[in-house]
Structures are given as C-alpha cells and as structure tokens.
Design a protein around this motif. Structure first.
Motif, PDB file in Angstrom:
ATOM      1  N   MET A 135      18.040  -1.064   4.356  1.00 14.65           N
ATOM      2  CA  MET A 135      18.241  -0.764   2.935  1.00 14.65           C
ATOM      3  C   MET A 135      18.166   0.750   2.772  1.00 14.65           C
ATOM      4  N   ILE A 136      19.242   1.344   2.292  1.00 16.06           N
ATOM      5  CA  ILE A 136      19.247   2.772   1.977  1.00 16.06           C
ATOM      6  C   ILE A 136      19.382   2.906   0.462  1.00 16.06           C
ATOM      7  N   ASN A 137      18.546   3.735  -0.124  1.00 19.30           N
ATOM      8  CA  ASN A 137      18.506   3.917  -1.593  1.00 19.30           C
ATOM      9  C   ASN A 137      18.460   2.575  -2.338  1.00 19.30           C
ATOM     10  N   PRO A 138      17.586   1.670  -1.956  1.00 13.50           N
ATOM     11  CA  PRO A 138      17.571   0.348  -2.598  1.00 13.50           C
ATOM     12  C   PRO A 138      17.044   0.384  -4.025  1.00 13.50           C
ATOM     13  N   GLU A 139      17.567  -0.533  -4.832  1.00 15.58           N
ATOM     14  CA  GLU A 139      17.078  -0.726  -6.200  1.00 15.58           C
ATOM     15  C   GLU A 139      16.815  -2.198  -6.420  1.00 15.58           C
ATOM     16  N   LEU A 140      15.718  -2.464  -7.099  1.00 15.51           N
ATOM     17  CA  LEU A 140      15.383  -3.837  -7.468  1.00 15.51           C
ATOM     18  C   LEU A 140      16.190  -4.183  -8.714  1.00 15.51           C
ATOM     19  N   VAL A 141      17.059  -5.170  -8.627  1.00 13.12           N
ATOM     20  CA  VAL A 141      17.919  -5.482  -9.777  1.00 13.12           C
ATOM     21  C   VAL A 141      17.528  -6.772 -10.481  1.00 13.12           C
ATOM     22  N   GLU A 142      16.729  -7.623  -9.833  1.00 17.02           N
ATOM     23  CA  GLU A 142      16.348  -8.878 -10.482  1.00 17.02           C
ATOM     24  C   GLU A 142      15.105  -9.437  -9.811  1.00 17.02           C
ATOM     25  N   GLY A 176      -5.182  -4.632   9.614  1.00 17.69           N
ATOM     26  CA  GLY A 176      -6.346  -5.497   9.727  1.00 17.69           C
ATOM     27  C   GLY A 176      -6.800  -6.127   8.422  1.00 17.69           C
ATOM     28  N   HIS A 177      -6.055  -5.912   7.341  1.00  9.63           N
ATOM     29  CA  HIS A 177      -6.461  -6.455   6.043  1.00  9.63           C
ATOM     30  C   HIS A 177      -5.353  -7.302   5.439  1.00  9.63           C
ATOM     31  N   PHE A 178      -5.765  -8.373   4.777  1.00 13.53           N
ATOM     32  CA  PHE A 178      -4.821  -9.219   4.057  1.00 13.53           C
ATOM     33  C   PHE A 178      -5.428  -9.581   2.718  1.00 13.53           C
ATOM     34  N   TRP A 179      -4.606  -9.553   1.699  1.00 13.37           N
ATOM     35  CA  TRP A 179      -5.084  -9.939   0.366  1.00 13.37           C
ATOM     36  C   TRP A 179      -4.060 -10.880  -0.265  1.00 13.37           C
ATOM     37  N   THR A 180      -4.578 -11.822  -1.039  1.00 12.91           N
ATOM     38  CA  THR A 180      -3.685 -12.698  -1.791  1.00 12.91           C
ATOM     39  C   THR A 180      -3.178 -11.917  -2.994  1.00 12.91           C
ATOM     40  N   ILE A 181      -1.877 -11.756  -3.039  1.00 15.87           N
ATOM     41  CA  ILE A 181      -1.274 -10.940  -4.094  1.00 15.87           C
ATOM     42  C   ILE A 181      -0.208 -11.757  -4.809  1.00 15.87           C
ATOM     43  N   SER A 182      -0.244 -11.702  -6.122  1.00 19.58           N
ATOM     44  CA  SER A 182       0.752 -12.393  -6.933  1.00 19.58           C
ATOM     45  C   SER A 182       1.863 -11.415  -7.302  1.00 19.58           C
ATOM     46  N   ARG A 183       3.075 -11.798  -6.982  1.00 21.13           N
ATOM     47  CA  ARG A 183       4.260 -11.004  -7.341  1.00 21.13           C
ATOM     48  C   ARG A 183       5.359 -11.988  -7.701  1.00 21.13           C
ATOM     49  N   PRO A 184       6.470 -11.490  -8.252  1.00 23.75           N
ATOM     50  CA  PRO A 184       7.612 -12.390  -8.435  1.00 23.75           C
ATOM     51  C   PRO A 184       7.976 -13.058  -7.103  1.00 23.75           C
ATOM     52  N   GLY A 185       8.350 -14.318  -7.163  1.00 23.05           N
ATOM     53  CA  GLY A 185       8.718 -15.040  -5.948  1.00 23.05           C
ATOM     54  C   GLY A 185      10.101 -14.657  -5.477  1.00 23.05           C
ATOM     55  N   ASP A 211      13.733 -15.728  -1.949  1.00 26.64           N
ATOM     56  CA  ASP A 211      12.353 -15.935  -2.373  1.00 26.64           C
ATOM     57  C   ASP A 211      11.449 -15.985  -1.142  1.00 26.64           C
ATOM     58  N   GLU A 212      10.229 -16.423  -1.335  1.00 25.24           N
ATOM     59  CA  GLU A 212       9.226 -16.501  -0.280  1.00 25.24           C
ATOM     60  C   GLU A 212       9.184 -15.209   0.528  1.00 25.24           C
ATOM     61  N   LEU A 213       9.209 -15.297   1.871  1.00 29.53           N
ATOM     62  CA  LEU A 213       8.967 -14.094   2.674  1.00 29.53           C
ATOM     63  C   LEU A 213       9.985 -12.984   2.382  1.00 29.53           C
ATOM     64  N   LEU A 214      11.266 -13.342   2.264  1.00 36.59           N
ATOM     65  CA  LEU A 214      12.283 -12.316   2.008  1.00 36.59           C
ATOM     66  C   LEU A 214      12.023 -11.613   0.676  1.00 36.59           C
ATOM     67  N   GLY A 215      11.771 -12.402  -0.371  1.00 34.69           N
ATOM     68  CA  GLY A 215      11.503 -11.796  -1.680  1.00 34.69           C
ATOM     69  C   GLY A 215      10.299 -10.882  -1.628  1.00 34.69           C
ATOM     70  N   ARG A 216       9.289 -11.287  -0.871  1.00 35.65           N
ATOM     71  CA  ARG A 216       8.051 -10.518  -0.764  1.00 35.65           C
ATOM     72  C   ARG A 216       8.280  -9.212  -0.001  1.00 35.65           C
ATOM     73  N   LEU A 229      11.074  -7.554   0.462  1.00 36.62           N
ATOM     74  CA  LEU A 229      11.908  -6.628  -0.309  1.00 36.62           C
ATOM     75  C   LEU A 229      11.061  -5.852  -1.307  1.00 36.62           C
ATOM     76  N   GLN A 230      10.188  -6.542  -2.030  1.00 37.86           N
ATOM     77  CA  GLN A 230       9.374  -5.875  -3.054  1.00 37.86           C
ATOM     78  C   GLN A 230       8.343  -4.946  -2.431  1.00 37.86           C
ATOM     79  N   HIS A 231       7.751  -5.384  -1.318  1.00 37.77           N
ATOM     80  CA  HIS A 231       6.728  -4.577  -0.639  1.00 37.77           C
ATOM     81  C   HIS A 231       7.338  -3.259  -0.131  1.00 37.77           C
ATOM     82  N   GLU A 232       8.521  -3.347   0.489  1.00 36.40           N
ATOM     83  CA  GLU A 232       9.140  -2.130   1.043  1.00 36.40           C
ATOM     84  C   GLU A 232       9.621  -1.202  -0.079  1.00 36.40           C
ATOM     85  N   LEU A 233      10.150  -1.770  -1.164  1.00 33.82           N
ATOM     86  CA  LEU A 233      10.563  -0.920  -2.284  1.00 33.82           C
ATOM     87  C   LEU A 233       9.364  -0.178  -2.867  1.00 33.82           C
TER      88      LEU A 233
END
Ligand code: ZN
Length: 169
Positions: free
Chosen positions: A72-79, A95-104, A123-128, A130-134
């Motif tokens: 992803m180059i110059n990515p934008e979240l559109v939806e 070494g750390h993991f937290w339960t985080i709520s985000r859009p699916g 959704d699921e891993l892909l949706g997560r 994408l949002q984490h890297e953005l």
C-alpha cells in the motif's frame, strides 16, 4: 533484499506522521522489498515504513489469505463498518497483546508499485491489519486504541519494563 531492524516503542519515528510518496522509483521499490523480507522474518502480518525508521506512507501486509505479500502506497481509509474485538499485537511493541475493539470491516484505497490505484477490503484479520498499518502512517500506535484505563496500565507496564523493574515472562 535486506532485513532491517524494527523500531520499538519510545522511538519518535513511530509518533511522526509519515509523508506521502511523490514518485514510485527504485528507492521505493527497494524499500518495499526490504519491508516484505523484514515482515516475514519478524514474523508479522504487516509492516509500515516508520517501523523501520522511514517516515513515508508505505506499508506491506500478508493477511494469511494465500494471496501473498501486498503493498500500500499513500493508502487512505475509505470505508469502515461493524465493530470487532481482536487480540492485537505490534512488532514495535513486542511481547504484548491487547484486546482492541475496532471496525471489523475496512476498505483502503492505495497505489501499488506500478502506480495503479488498488483497493483492499475485508473483515477479520485483513480489516484489522489494514487499519493497524494505516495508524502507523499517522503516528498512531495500538496503545492509543485502548480504553483509557487499560492504556494507562499498559504504559506503566512498558515504562517498568524499560527501566528493568520487571522481567518479561
Ligand atoms: Zn504495529
């Protein structure tokens, strides 16, 4: 290709909004190659350029869907849609993991290495991922997505670890 050291929590580059890529040249192509190799070596499912100290809007990911590494180059979240809780980690907060709520569900528009507009949606891993890297490209870490109280505890724990007050299990 080269495996690059991954910057960790406390490094200011992780808190700096990254600048857009103006031209997709050999330097960008080399950066992407190195990022993919570094991501798989870690191993991780995504990596953003600031995590290797390069403040540019470039990220790679492999959502373990059999499609291989994607760019992803110059990515934008559109939806985004729905909401989903997921135990999330980050190569920059190892070494750390937290339960985080985000859009699916998330849909991202970006450029690929040929300069074509591409969309990644899922959704699921892909949706997560994408949002984490953005977030990384905006200087945001997963800690910022925690509820305030949990975030305070997490920051205290990370500080204690940095001071050597606790031994990692
Ligand atoms: Zn991360």
């Amino acid at each position: 290709m080269a495996i690059l050291p991954i910057r960790t929590f406390g490094d200011p580059v992780l808190r700096t909004p990254a600048t857009p890529v103006a031209t997709i040249d050999d330097a960008v192509r080399k950066l992407v190659e190195d990022m993919i190799e570094t991501m798989y070596d870690a191993p991780g499912v995504g990596l953003a350029a600031p995590q290797i100290g390069v403040s540019r809007r470039v990220a790679v990911f492999d959502a373990q869907d059999g499609l291989g590494p994607r760019v992803m180059i110059n990515p934008e979240l559109v939806e985004t849609a729905e909401s989903w809780e997921f135990e999330e980690g980050c190569l920059s907060v190892p070494g750390h993991f937290w339960t985080i709520s985000r859009p699916g569900f998330a849909r991202v528009r970006a450029l690929d290495l040929d300069g074509n507009i591409v969309e990644y949606a899922g959704d699921e891993l892909l949706g997560r991922v994408l949002q984490h890297e953005l977030d990384h490209l905006d200087g945001i870490l997963l800690l910022d997505r925690l509820p305030r109280r949990t975030r305070r505890q997490a920051l205290a724990q990370l500080r204690d670890e940095a001071l050597g007050l606790v031994v990692e299990e």
